[in-house]
Design a protein around this motif. Structure first.
Motif, PDB file in Angstrom:
ATOM      1  N   PRO A  54       2.614  -3.160 -17.432  1.00 24.17           N
ATOM      2  CA  PRO A  54       2.622  -4.379 -16.620  1.00 24.17           C
ATOM      3  C   PRO A  54       2.885  -5.641 -17.453  1.00 24.17           C
ATOM      4  CG  PRO A  54       0.850  -2.956 -15.912  1.00 24.17           C
ATOM      5  CD  PRO A  54       1.442  -2.320 -17.140  1.00 24.17           C
ATOM      6  N   CYS A  89       3.352  10.892  -5.316  1.00 21.70           N
ATOM      7  CA  CYS A  89       4.339   9.804  -5.321  1.00 21.70           C
ATOM      8  C   CYS A  89       5.752  10.326  -5.041  1.00 21.70           C
ATOM      9  CB  CYS A  89       4.340   9.085  -6.672  1.00 21.70           C
ATOM     10  SG  CYS A  89       2.767   8.388  -7.150  1.00 21.70           S
ATOM     11  N   ALA A 131      -2.796   7.827 -14.279  1.00 21.47           N
ATOM     12  CA  ALA A 131      -4.089   7.589 -14.944  1.00 21.47           C
ATOM     13  C   ALA A 131      -5.187   8.373 -14.230  1.00 21.47           C
ATOM     14  CB  ALA A 131      -4.419   6.099 -14.957  1.00 21.47           C
ATOM     15  N   PHE A 132      -5.139   8.335 -12.908  1.00 19.69           N
ATOM     16  CA  PHE A 132      -6.140   9.068 -12.131  1.00 19.69           C
ATOM     17  C   PHE A 132      -6.003  10.575 -12.369  1.00 19.69           C
ATOM     18  CE2 PHE A 132      -7.638  11.012  -8.109  1.00 19.69           C
ATOM     19  CZ  PHE A 132      -8.968  10.653  -8.209  1.00 19.69           C
ATOM     20  N   TRP A 162      -1.702   2.454 -24.380  1.00 23.97           N
ATOM     21  CA  TRP A 162      -2.893   3.218 -23.998  1.00 23.97           C
ATOM     22  C   TRP A 162      -2.748   4.645 -24.486  1.00 23.97           C
ATOM     23  CZ3 TRP A 162      -7.002   1.995 -20.164  1.00 23.97           C
ATOM     24  CH2 TRP A 162      -7.154   0.606 -20.018  1.00 23.97           C
ATOM     25  N   SER A 179       7.346  -1.743  -8.496  1.00 27.28           N
ATOM     26  CA  SER A 179       6.369  -1.235  -7.537  1.00 27.28           C
ATOM     27  C   SER A 179       6.202   0.262  -7.767  1.00 27.28           C
ATOM     28  CB  SER A 179       6.869  -1.523  -6.123  1.00 27.28           C
ATOM     29  OG  SER A 179       6.134  -0.797  -5.190  1.00 27.28           O
ATOM     30  N   THR A 215       0.831  -1.214   0.000  1.00 26.03           N
ATOM     31  CA  THR A 215       0.000   0.000   0.000  1.00 26.03           C
ATOM     32  C   THR A 215       0.855   1.249   0.000  1.00 26.03           C
ATOM     33  OG1 THR A 215      -0.171   0.118   2.417  1.00 26.03           O
ATOM     34  CG2 THR A 215      -1.868  -1.154   1.252  1.00 26.03           C
ATOM     35  N   PHE A 265       4.586   1.011 -11.455  1.00 25.49           N
ATOM     36  CA  PHE A 265       3.166   0.724 -11.648  1.00 25.49           C
ATOM     37  C   PHE A 265       2.282   1.546 -10.708  1.00 25.49           C
ATOM     38  CE2 PHE A 265       4.818  -3.551 -13.354  1.00 25.49           C
ATOM     39  CZ  PHE A 265       5.027  -2.985 -14.599  1.00 25.49           C
ATOM     40  N   ARG A 266       2.837   1.997  -9.595  1.00 31.11           N
ATOM     41  CA  ARG A 266       2.055   2.921  -8.764  1.00 31.11           C
ATOM     42  C   ARG A 266       1.970   4.285  -9.480  1.00 31.11           C
ATOM     43  NH1 ARG A 266       0.953   1.961  -3.776  1.00 31.11           N
ATOM     44  NH2 ARG A 266       2.887   0.824  -3.488  1.00 31.11           N
ATOM     45  N   ARG A 296       2.064   4.683 -12.610  1.00 38.03           N
ATOM     46  CA  ARG A 296       1.123   4.466 -13.722  1.00 38.03           C
ATOM     47  C   ARG A 296      -0.323   4.654 -13.248  1.00 38.03           C
ATOM     48  NH1 ARG A 296       1.283   1.276 -19.029  1.00 38.03           N
ATOM     49  NH2 ARG A 296      -0.914   1.100 -19.434  1.00 38.03           N
ATOM     50  N   SER A 297      -0.631   4.074 -12.120  1.00 35.42           N
ATOM     51  CA  SER A 297      -1.987   4.163 -11.591  1.00 35.42           C
ATOM     52  C   SER A 297      -2.338   5.603 -11.209  1.00 35.42           C
ATOM     53  CB  SER A 297      -2.099   3.234 -10.373  1.00 35.42           C
ATOM     54  OG  SER A 297      -3.237   3.524  -9.624  1.00 35.42           O
ATOM     55  N   VAL A 298      -1.423   6.268 -10.540  1.00 38.70           N
ATOM     56  CA  VAL A 298      -1.685   7.648 -10.100  1.00 38.70           C
ATOM     57  C   VAL A 298      -1.776   8.592 -11.304  1.00 38.70           C
ATOM     58  CG1 VAL A 298      -0.674   9.597  -8.830  1.00 38.70           C
ATOM     59  CG2 VAL A 298      -0.721   7.312  -7.798  1.00 38.70           C
TER      60      VAL A 298
END
Ligand code: 4AD
Ligand code: MG
Length: 461
Positions: free
Chosen positions: A451, A276, A140-141, A243, A130, A43, A133-134, A136-138
Motif C-alpha cells: 500500500p 478472490c 494474510a488471513f 513483511w 483494489s 466490499t 490490496f484485497r 493482500r488482505s486475503v
C-alpha cells in the motif's frame, strides 16, 4: 444500508425488495429520460449498476455528478437475467454524501502503474490496486489460518531490537539521540553506543532468532510482521520495509521444513483463488495471461528439489550468457535463480545445501564440513520467495560459526543459551510476503503490492 458483497451473494432472495447501498460513482451515463451509474462500495471488486430516471426529483443533477462522488441510493433490486450483470438497482432515491471535484485524477481510462504510484492516497480505488490490496488482505488471513489450523503459536517478535538476526549489518539505526546535540566520543564522532536509552538498537531484519525462543517453548511457532533492510537495492523485488512470515519448528529437520513450506504455498494459492476469483481473473486478463494456468499447476504439482552443487552444474551447462559468473562458492544471482526455475524446472524449486561462506551464521553445518542445511525456494517470474534452513543446534558449532563470521559471541548470549537448556533439532524459514503477492498477482514491481512502499527514494506517505 446493505453491502454490495452481500447483495451479490443473495440477490435472488432480494429480488423485488427495496435495498439501500452507499458507494462511489465509477461511471455515470444518461440519455434523455434515464441513466446508469456504475457504483462501487469497495466490499467487492464488482460494480453494481444503478438505473435512475425522471421519476427522481434530482434526475438532472444526478446525471451530472462527477466520477467518485459518494452517494447513498435506495431502490428496488431487479433481476436482469439477460444482461451481463445478474441484477441492478432501480433507484427510488439518490442522496449525495460527498461531492467530488471534476479534476479527480482517476478518470475512466487506463493509467500506468508508475503514475498510480504517485497517488498512493487514491490508487486503492483503481481496479488494479483494489484487486491487489484485497488479495493482500486475503492472503494474510490465509497464512494465519494455515498455521493456526496446525496449532502454531503466533509470536509477536520485536521491531526495535539489539540483535542482528542475519549478521549482515543491513540495519536501520533506531536512536533517541538529539541529533542537534548528540553525545560525542573523544575523537568527536557521534557516540551511538548510547543511542536507545543506553543500548544500540536497530529495526529488525528478521524475527527468526526470537521465533527460535518460542519454538523451544511451544514447539511450533510463527511470526508475521514488518521487517526492514537497509540494503541499497533499487530493484523491482526489494523494499526497505517488507513483511515476512517466519515459522520455526522444533524436532524438525530441513526435509520437514521443505514439506511445510510447500504445503503452505499451495494452501495460500488455493485459498486466494477460492476467495478472490474476480481479482485473479482480472490479473489474468490485464497483467499476466499465464497466471491462472500457472497457479493451478503449482497447486497440483510437486515442487522440484536440487542441491546447490547440482544447481551450479546445471547453470554451468546453460546455453545462455549470464551477466554474473557461476561457480561453486559464489552466491546465486536473480538471473541464475530465474533460469533454474523458469527454464530448467519450469516450476517452483527448492535449492538446498549452500556453501557455508555465503549463508548466515545460524545455519546447521552439514557432514561435509563445507555446506550448510540452507533451503531457498525459487519460483518462476519472481525468483527467491523463501529463505530458510535447519538451525545449528550444537552449542560448540554455533560458537565457532559466530566467530568465523566475525560476529561478537557476547551479542548472542541468549541465543546460545537455547543450545544449553534442552536443545533440539529445529528448522524454519522466512517467506517474503510481497514476493508471494507478486507471484499470486503477476505484478512485477514490489512497489505495486505494498500500500505505501518504502523503497530507495520513496517514502512520501
Ligand atoms: O532470505 P532472507 O534474508 O532470510 C531471513 O531473513 C531468515 N531469517 C528467514 C528465516 O529463516 N526465518 O529473507 C527471507 C525472505 C526472502 O526469501 C525474500 O522473499 C524476502 O524475505 N526478502 C525481501 N523481500 C522484499 N524486500 C527485501 N529487501 C527482502 N529481503 C528478503
Ligand atoms: Mg535469502
Amino acid at each position: 444500508m446493505q453491502l454490495m458483497k452481500d447483495l451479490i451473494l443473495s440477490y435472488n432472495e432480494l429480488a423485488g425488495k427495496s435495498v439501500t447501498v452507499g458507494g462511489w460513482i465509477r461511471t455515470v451515463r444518461d440519455s434523455k429520460n434515464f441513466g446508469f451509474i456504475e457504483l462501487n462500495d469497495g466490499t467487492t471488486f464488482k460494480n453494481v449498476q444503478i438505473v435512475f430516471d425522471e421519476s427522481l426529483s434530482n434526475f438532472k443533477e444526478v446525471a451530472k455528478y462527477p466520477i467518485s462522488t459518494s452517494l447513498i441510493i435506495t431502490g428496488e433490486l431487479v433481476l436482469t437475467p439477460q444482461a451481463k450483470q445478474p441484477f441492478e438497482i432501480k433507484a427510488t432515491e439518490i442522496v449525495i454524501e460527498g461531492t467530488s471535484d471534476a479534476d479527480y485524477p482517476l478518470q475512466k481510462k487506463r493509467h500506468t502503474l508508475e503514475y498510480l504510484r504517485t497517488i498512493a492516497h487514491l490508487r486503492p480505488r483503481s481496479n488494479t490496486f483494489s484487486a491487489a490490496f484485497r488479495v493482500r488482505s486475503v492472503a494474510a488471513f490465509a497464512i494465519h489460518r494455515f498455521f493456526q489450523e496446525k496449532g502454531f503459536v503466533y509470536a509477536h517478535t520485536p521491531i526495535i531490537t539489539g540483535s542482528d538476526a542475519e549478521g549482515a549489518g543491513e540495519m536501520f539505526r533506531v536512536t533517541t539521540l538529539e541529533l542537534g546535540n548528540p553525545p560525542r566520543t573523544e575523537s568527536g564522532a557521534i557516540d551511538f553506543s548510547e543511542d536507545f536509552f543506553g543500548k544500540e538498537t536497530n529495526l529488525t531484519v528478521s524475527g527468526q532468532l526470537e521465533a527460535e525462543i518460542f519454538a523451544q517453548a511451544f514447539r511450533n511457532t510463527y511470526t508475521f510482521g514488518p521487517t526492514f533492510r537497509a540494503e541499497n537495492s533499487n530493484t523491482a523485488r526489494h523494499a526497505a520495509e517488507f513483511w515476512m512470515i517466519e515459522p520455526e519448528m522444533a524436532f524438525t529437520d530441513i526435509n520437514g521444513n521443505m514439506e511445510i513450506a510447500e504445503e503452505m504455498i499451495k494452501y495460500i494459492i488455493q485459498y486466494v483463488m477460492e476467495q478472490c476469483p474476480e481479482e485473479i481473473a482480472f490479473f489474468n486478463e490485464r497483467i499476466d495471461t499465464g497466471l491462472l494456468e500457472r497457479l493451478t499447476n503449482v497447486v497440483n504439482s510437486d515442487f522440484a528439489r536440487v542441491t546447490y552443487t547440482e544447481a551450479v552444474e546445471l547453470l554451468e551447462k546453460a546455453d545462455v550468457k549470464f551477466e554474473f559468473p557461476v561457480s561453486w562458492g559464489l552466491d546465486l544471482q536473480t538471473e541464475h535463480e530465474r533460469y533454474l526455475t523458469e527454464k530448467i524446472f519450469k516450476k517452483p524449486v527448492f535449492v538446498v545445501n549452500y556453501p557455508k561462506e555465503i549463508k548466515a551464521f545460524y545455519m546447521r553445518l552439514n557432514e561435509d564440513g563445507k555446506t550448510v542445511a540452507a533451503m531457498d525456494l525459487l519460483v518462476p517470474g519472481v525468483g527467491e520467495i523463501i529463505g530458510g534452513s535447519q538451525r545449528e543446534e550444537r552449542f560448540d558449532n554455533l560458537v565457532q560459526r559466530i566467530k568465523d563470521m566475525n560476529l561478537n559471541v557476547e551479542d548472542y548470549w541468549w541465543y546460545l543459551e537455547l543450545r544449553k537448556y534442552g536443545t533440539t533439532r529445529h528448522a524454519g524459514y522466512g517467506l517474503g510476503f510481497e514476493r508471494i503477492l507478486m507471484y499470486l498477482t503477476g505484478i512485477t514491481n514490489i512497489r505495486d503490492v505494498i500500500p505505501f512502499p518504502r523503497t530507495v527514494k520513496t517514502a512520501e506517505f
